[in-house]
Design a protein around this motif. Sequence first.
Motif, PDB file in Angstrom:
ATOM      1  N   LEU A 297       0.907  -1.134  -0.145  1.00 36.37           N
ATOM      2  CA  LEU A 297      -0.017   0.021   0.046  1.00 36.37           C
ATOM      3  C   LEU A 297       0.948   1.351   0.056  1.00 36.37           C
ATOM      4  N   VAL A 298       2.012   1.181   0.815  1.00 30.03           N
ATOM      5  CA  VAL A 298       2.899   2.489   0.890  1.00 30.03           C
ATOM      6  C   VAL A 298       3.376   2.724  -0.358  1.00 30.03           C
ATOM      7  N   THR A 299       3.909   1.830  -1.063  1.00 32.74           N
ATOM      8  CA  THR A 299       4.662   2.369  -2.413  1.00 32.74           C
ATOM      9  C   THR A 299       3.437   2.674  -3.480  1.00 32.74           C
ATOM     10  N   SER A 300       2.472   2.151  -3.319  1.00 28.72           N
ATOM     11  CA  SER A 300       1.154   2.527  -4.400  1.00 28.72           C
ATOM     12  C   SER A 300       0.692   3.546  -3.992  1.00 28.72           C
ATOM     13  N   ALA A 301       0.564   4.157  -3.146  1.00 24.27           N
ATOM     14  CA  ALA A 301      -0.190   5.402  -2.606  1.00 24.27           C
ATOM     15  C   ALA A 301       0.214   6.678  -3.554  1.00 24.27           C
ATOM     16  N   PRO A 302       1.300   7.099  -3.672  1.00 31.35           N
ATOM     17  CA  PRO A 302       1.678   7.996  -4.444  1.00 31.35           C
ATOM     18  C   PRO A 302       1.313   7.883  -5.875  1.00 31.35           C
ATOM     19  N   VAL A 303       1.620   6.692  -6.548  1.00 28.86           N
ATOM     20  CA  VAL A 303       1.292   6.652  -7.894  1.00 28.86           C
ATOM     21  C   VAL A 303      -0.298   6.351  -7.929  1.00 28.86           C
ATOM     22  N   ALA A 304      -0.730   5.900  -7.177  1.00 26.72           N
ATOM     23  CA  ALA A 304      -2.389   5.904  -7.214  1.00 26.72           C
ATOM     24  C   ALA A 304      -3.006   7.400  -7.157  1.00 26.72           C
ATOM     25  N   TRP A 305      -2.469   8.183  -6.207  1.00 21.02           N
ATOM     26  CA  TRP A 305      -2.729   9.622  -6.106  1.00 21.02           C
ATOM     27  C   TRP A 305      -2.477  10.453  -7.468  1.00 21.02           C
ATOM     28  N   LEU A 306      -1.240  10.333  -8.002  1.00 22.10           N
ATOM     29  CA  LEU A 306      -1.066  11.001  -9.363  1.00 22.10           C
ATOM     30  C   LEU A 306      -2.061  10.493 -10.354  1.00 22.10           C
ATOM     31  N   LEU A 307      -1.978   9.098 -10.476  1.00 19.67           N
ATOM     32  CA  LEU A 307      -2.744   8.695 -11.924  1.00 19.67           C
ATOM     33  C   LEU A 307      -4.136   8.945 -11.704  1.00 19.67           C
ATOM     34  N   LEU A 308      -4.790   8.858 -10.549  1.00 18.63           N
ATOM     35  CA  LEU A 308      -6.236   9.280 -10.211  1.00 18.63           C
ATOM     36  C   LEU A 308      -6.284  10.777 -10.637  1.00 18.63           C
ATOM     37  N   PHE A 309      -5.422  11.433 -10.360  1.00 19.79           N
ATOM     38  CA  PHE A 309      -5.545  12.918 -10.384  1.00 19.79           C
ATOM     39  C   PHE A 309      -5.709  13.350 -11.964  1.00 19.79           C
ATOM     40  N   VAL A 310      -4.690  12.589 -12.778  1.00 23.73           N
ATOM     41  CA  VAL A 310      -4.626  12.750 -13.892  1.00 23.73           C
ATOM     42  C   VAL A 310      -5.791  12.174 -14.801  1.00 23.73           C
ATOM     43  N   LEU A 311      -6.099  11.287 -14.601  1.00 20.86           N
ATOM     44  CA  LEU A 311      -7.025  10.294 -15.339  1.00 20.86           C
ATOM     45  C   LEU A 311      -8.291  10.614 -15.104  1.00 20.86           C
TER      46      LEU A 311
END
Length: 316
Positions: A297-311
């Motif tokens: 979860l820790v390493t996925s959180a920044p990527v999830a935040w960024l991609l959801l913000f873009v998509l």
Amino acid sequence: MAEDVAGPAPSDAAPSSGGAAPSNGSGSTDGSGSTDASGSASGSGSRAGRNLPLAIGVGLLMGAVIIVSLLTVRQIWIGIVALSAAVGTWEVFGALNRAAGIRLSRVPVLIGGQAMIWLSWPFGTEGILGSLLVTVLGCFVWRMRLGAAGFVRDVGASMLVLCWIPLCMAFGAMLVVPPDGRARVLVFLIIVVCSDTGGYAAGVLFGKHPMAPKVSPKKSWEGLAGSMVLGSTGAALSLMWLLHAPWWYGLILGPLLVCTAVIGDLVESLVKRDLGIKDMGHTIPGHGGLMERLDSLVTSAPVAWLLLFVLVPVVT
């Protein structure tokens, strides 16, 4: 994140930094069950090497608490993230100190980590960055009082923990800030849980080819395929139902979060093997330490935040 099974583990695992062979052995698992030197499970009788019924029960209870909080007062999610970050940080600090004698800047990292998470709500990335910079300086000053011996090692380890746990988790906290934040957090959790579940099931049932035998001997390519299939499916369905986004966005978000989840699992495995320990702690029955649950979860959180913000841009 649970490790999948890839058959017997190799016996040439690298020793820990202290020169002793890792106490978790080549067949270490992320669960609570013990394994022998060949990686076969003992104690609980689970092929995955842990008390599976207890692990599932604890996992379901944790998930229920999170879902109830999101469906009632979504700001509770910030508190859950902050508490989890504090416990995970404390576990890693304890492991580093016990196994390697590293003298860490506990107080600055714990306080600064909380500041990063709580200030992410009103101030966003600016609050995270500002807190990070102040905490880095605080770590330098805090360690200076102990002298020069081991300064680089100790400060470097403090920086590692700071960026690995509270910094990454601060972005997970920011997922809940937008008006549709509940849905964003649920999409994130669904994808990572599906990745974990798919990898675990496929690895136990079909795992034969080790993916990273010198890092995590029980992780297999078959397990990774299961993570990709179930993680991408969960991403497509959750994006479509919860955020009303095109389903095919899941074919972008799903595989990327599966990769970051696997990376997080492997990173934690490397740290434990280097230190020669089996678990970061014993906080959660059936799971080991909380970090055994947070790693993906820790390493996925920044990527999830960024991609959801873009998509899925936030509609104000």
